[in-house]
Write a protein that holds these residues in place. Structure first.
Motif, mmCIF file in Angstrom:
data_model
loop_
_atom_site.group_PDB
_atom_site.id
_atom_site.type_symbol
_atom_site.label_atom_id
_atom_site.label_comp_id
_atom_site.label_asym_id
_atom_site.label_seq_id
_atom_site.Cartn_x
_atom_site.Cartn_y
_atom_site.Cartn_z
ATOM 1 N N ASP A 141 -4.913 -35.177 19.402
ATOM 2 C CA ASP A 141 -4.512 -34.601 18.238
ATOM 3 C C ASP A 141 -5.941 -34.324 17.468
ATOM 4 N N ALA A 142 -6.568 -35.393 17.740
ATOM 5 C CA ALA A 142 -7.896 -35.300 17.165
ATOM 6 C C ALA A 142 -8.618 -33.765 16.896
ATOM 7 N N TYR A 143 -9.017 -33.883 17.955
ATOM 8 C CA TYR A 143 -9.617 -32.199 18.748
ATOM 9 C C TYR A 143 -9.124 -31.475 18.060
ATOM 10 N N GLU A 144 -8.201 -31.198 18.021
ATOM 11 C CA GLU A 144 -6.805 -30.212 17.817
ATOM 12 C C GLU A 144 -6.944 -30.166 16.423
ATOM 13 N N ARG A 145 -7.273 -30.880 15.263
ATOM 14 C CA ARG A 145 -7.194 -31.408 14.206
ATOM 15 C C ARG A 145 -6.338 -31.411 13.489
ATOM 16 N N ARG A 146 -4.658 -31.639 13.970
ATOM 17 C CA ARG A 146 -3.728 -32.043 13.606
ATOM 18 C C ARG A 146 -3.717 -33.557 13.542
ATOM 19 N N ILE A 147 -4.381 -34.194 12.844
ATOM 20 C CA ILE A 147 -3.905 -36.189 13.291
ATOM 21 C C ILE A 147 -3.848 -36.166 11.302
ATOM 22 N N ALA A 163 -14.778 -30.889 9.807
ATOM 23 C CA ALA A 163 -15.353 -31.026 12.145
ATOM 24 C C ALA A 163 -17.587 -31.682 11.119
ATOM 25 N N GLY A 164 -17.683 -31.032 10.906
ATOM 26 C CA GLY A 164 -19.415 -31.231 10.961
ATOM 27 C C GLY A 164 -19.807 -32.635 11.077
ATOM 28 N N GLU A 165 -18.723 -33.257 10.675
ATOM 29 C CA GLU A 165 -19.028 -34.588 9.784
ATOM 30 C C GLU A 165 -18.696 -35.706 10.691
ATOM 31 N N LEU A 166 -18.288 -35.493 11.155
ATOM 32 C CA LEU A 166 -17.254 -36.009 12.298
ATOM 33 C C LEU A 166 -18.163 -36.787 13.218
ATOM 34 N N ALA A 167 -18.011 -38.081 14.281
ATOM 35 C CA ALA A 167 -18.578 -38.913 15.124
ATOM 36 C C ALA A 167 -18.435 -38.176 16.205
ATOM 37 N N THR A 168 -19.046 -38.314 17.489
ATOM 38 C CA THR A 168 -19.208 -37.829 18.557
ATOM 39 C C THR A 168 -17.578 -38.867 19.613
ATOM 40 N N VAL A 169 -17.139 -38.462 20.128
ATOM 41 C CA VAL A 169 -16.219 -39.235 21.654
ATOM 42 C C VAL A 169 -16.646 -40.067 22.420
ATOM 43 N N VAL A 170 -16.617 -41.113 22.834
ATOM 44 C CA VAL A 170 -16.767 -41.495 24.165
ATOM 45 C C VAL A 170 -16.281 -42.331 24.232
ATOM 46 N N VAL A 171 -15.596 -41.658 25.543
ATOM 47 C CA VAL A 171 -14.351 -43.180 26.193
ATOM 48 C C VAL A 171 -14.193 -44.072 26.466
ATOM 49 N N ARG A 172 -13.933 -45.455 26.747
ATOM 50 C CA ARG A 172 -13.684 -46.800 27.706
ATOM 51 C C ARG A 172 -13.009 -46.929 28.234
ATOM 52 N N PRO A 173 -13.227 -46.288 29.085
ATOM 53 C CA PRO A 173 -11.416 -46.547 30.520
ATOM 54 C C PRO A 173 -11.525 -48.492 30.472
ATOM 55 N N ARG A 174 -11.170 -48.523 31.111
ATOM 56 C CA ARG A 174 -10.321 -50.264 31.062
ATOM 57 C C ARG A 174 -11.253 -50.615 32.467
ATOM 58 N N PHE A 202 -8.788 -35.190 32.126
ATOM 59 C CA PHE A 202 -8.123 -33.112 32.335
ATOM 60 C C PHE A 202 -7.385 -32.799 31.270
ATOM 61 N N HIS A 203 -6.633 -33.769 30.194
ATOM 62 C CA HIS A 203 -6.563 -32.923 28.926
ATOM 63 C C HIS A 203 -7.471 -32.498 28.153
ATOM 64 N N ASN A 204 -9.470 -33.257 27.926
ATOM 65 C CA ASN A 204 -9.919 -32.686 27.191
ATOM 66 C C ASN A 204 -11.138 -31.573 27.539
ATOM 67 N N ALA A 205 -11.759 -32.265 28.488
ATOM 68 C CA ALA A 205 -13.383 -31.126 29.216
ATOM 69 C C ALA A 205 -13.310 -30.531 28.853
ATOM 70 N N LEU A 208 -13.309 -29.973 24.905
ATOM 71 C CA LEU A 208 -14.472 -30.119 23.966
ATOM 72 C C LEU A 208 -15.280 -29.622 24.605
ATOM 73 N N LEU A 209 -15.413 -28.073 26.079
ATOM 74 C CA LEU A 209 -16.909 -27.750 25.937
ATOM 75 C C LEU A 209 -16.721 -26.768 24.945
#
Length: 542
Positions: A141-147, A163-174, A202-205, A208-209
């Protein structure tokens, strides 16, 4: 990418009537087929590496020592290799904010002004099924800007900045040790790491590109370069599977285990086409020292956790070696956490705490780190000022090679170089913080404000590990009391009574206080030391 066959993965232990909202959007047939293929290909090797951890721990118990690996000396001695250049979105990492992937935090972290948000499915997130699925929904939802989000208590609304002011996301899995019991193949649960990575990737690669960024990850609790090699194999396979270029994935590895500290260069080497840096994680690192050297005698007994600052000689050896290693290989070195929660109601105490944060971040920037972590948006400008003063307009300081640093194998485990001892109050604090954190975790909260600090699972791990170590070592405190199981039980019972008096009978009954009390005592006092407290705790989660 060809159409996948129907997924053999079973969704188990989920009441259809209580499934998380929009679960079907995340658990599509195609996404489940991808996760199933990850599980088939890579879980057997994961299992072998977990067994290898046990064997290595047994060897440490026998020798009470660690050393740099002789069989990988050629990797360390080869001056020619470097990790891949950082993508533009990860070139400037001077401030990173960490936190769980709930809806409010997603918005606040992206809006915080930090360069990076560590979107955490691990230590800052209790892995309830609702959190696992909800976190994936929130990121999409954040990437689609509907959050958006409206706080039910205050009525305050939250929305994303431009969008230009948003942090870059780095995901930490378990971490590798945790399974996801709600997704199984032939009765075998899928590793939580593969679930978190697989669904997100799968959903975001491609999404994000299209946004000019990429699928970036933090890899937690890595214990060896062979575990890093497994992640690299997963990245190679995943990129081919969805049809994106090799090297699109980037990974930062948390050097938060003592064994990984002896393999930093090898870890970067294994991930060199996908690596973007290493991070120094304080509490898990100390937990790992206690866990691995818990029967190593008096010289490995740690004092109170707050007495073990990053200026302790063995911690300084670790952080300086990390900066030296990263810059030698062209990678970012990311510093540790500022967990303080600003308190506007007490300006004097607030300024005292902020001064400590500034000093810590000034030290990191001065030592050569390229960025650092904070746990609260109000700390972003504090940390940024420290790094701005050193970096100026430069995105990083990887040109500072720190060739003055020389760290021996013994330096990294010289715990007795710290002139401090465990205290009775330290024991009380460990029981209090451990109980309060575990209680919140069992209710589904992974990032918890406790006594002015933002705590996560690493806090509970170091708390219960220190209790275990002090009791096992028979530590005698400054007040003459000896650390015993009975003393710990008495303090834990007193804390439970204090909590009941503090919050009232109704709120106490609505919580999970007795479960938390019992679990803390189990993982802190059992002779058979649990590798991770989240393993027995997970059995109590929905």
């Amino acid at each position: 990418m060809s159409a996948p066959a129907p997924s053999p993965l079973a969704i188990v232990d989920v009441d259809p009537g209580k499934a998380p909202a929009r679960q079907d959007e995340i658990l599509t047939e195609a996404a489940l087929a991808f996760v199933a293929e990850l599980h088939r290909r890579f879980t057997p090797r994961r299992d072998e590496l977990l067994a290898r951890r046990d064997a290595r721990r047994a060897e440490i118990a026998r020798t009470s020592s660690l050393d740099f690996l002789p069989e990988t000396a050629h990797v360390r001695d080869d001056e020619s290799w470097r990790v891949a250049p950082a993508p533009a979105a990860l070139d400037d990492r001077r401030v990173e904010i960490t936190g769980p992937t709930d809806r409010k935090m997603t918005i606040n972290a992206l809006n915080s002004g930090a360069k990076v948000w560590l979107a955490d499915f691990e230590d800052a997130s209790a892995p309830t099924w609702a959190n696992v699925i909800g976190g994936q929904v929130n990121l999409i939802d954040a990437y689609e800007r509907r959050i958006d989000f409206t706080d039910p208590g205050s009525g305050k609304s939250y929305a994303l900045k431009p969008a230009g002011e948003l942090a870059t996301v780095v995901v930490r899995p378990r971490g590798w040790h945790l399974d996801e019991r709600h997704l199984q193949l032939d009765g075998t649960p899928v590793p939580g790491a593969l679930v978190d990575f697989g669904l997100y990737f799968f959903h975001n690669a491609q999404r994000l590109l299209d946004l000019g960024k990429g699928p970036y990850f933090y890899l937690p609790k890595t214990e060896s370069h062979l575990e890093a090699r497994l992640w690299n194999e997963i990245f190679v396979f995943a990129q081919d599977y969805v049809g994106i270029a090799q090297g699109t994935v980037r990974a930062t590895v948390l050097i938060e285990t003592i064994t990984a500290a002896y393999e930093m260069e090898e870890i970067l080497y294994e991930l060199r086409d996908h690596a973007s840096g290493l991070n120094a994680g304080r509490w898990d690192y100390l937990f790992s020292i206690v866990k691995n050297f818990r029967d190593g005698g008096e010289k490995f007994v740690l004092p109170d956790r707050n007495a073990v600052t990053m200026t302790a000689p063995f911690m300084r050896a670790y952080t300086e070696l990390l900066v030296r290693t990263c810059h030698k290989r062209g990678a970012h070195a990311i510093g540790g956490m500022a967990a303080f929660i600003p308190n506007r109601r007490d300006p004097e105490a607030n300024e005292t705490a902020l001064a400590k944060v500034r000093a810590d971040k000034d030290r990191e920037a001065g030592d050569g780190f390229d960025g650092s972590w904070v746990a609260h948006p109000d700390l972003v400008p504090v940390a940024r000022a420290s790094f701005d003063a050193v970096l100026g307009d430069r995105p990083h300081q990887k040109d500072r090679l720190r060739e003055d640093v020389a760290v021996s194998a013994a330096d990294l485990i010289a715990v007795d170089s710290l002139d401090a001892r465990p205290t009775y109050q330290g024991l009380v604090d460990a029981v209090r913080v451990g109980t309060r954190y575990i209680e919140a975790w069992l209710r589904g909260l992974g990032a918890v404000a406790i006594f002015g600090l933002m705590e996560d699972a690493a806090t509970a791990e170091i708390s219960r590990s220190q209790i275990w170590q002090w009791v096992d070592a028979g530590v005698v405190f400054e007040n003459g009391e000896k650390a015993t199981a009975d003393l710990v039980r008495r303090i834990a019972d007193e804390e439970l009574a204090a909590v009941r008096a503090e919050i009232g009978d109704e709120a106490f009954a609505a919580g999970t206080w007795q479960q938390a009390h019992d679990l803390l005592l189990k993982v802190a006092l059992d002779t058979d030391y649990a590798a991770f407290l989240t393993l027995p705790a997970y059995e109590l989660l929905d």
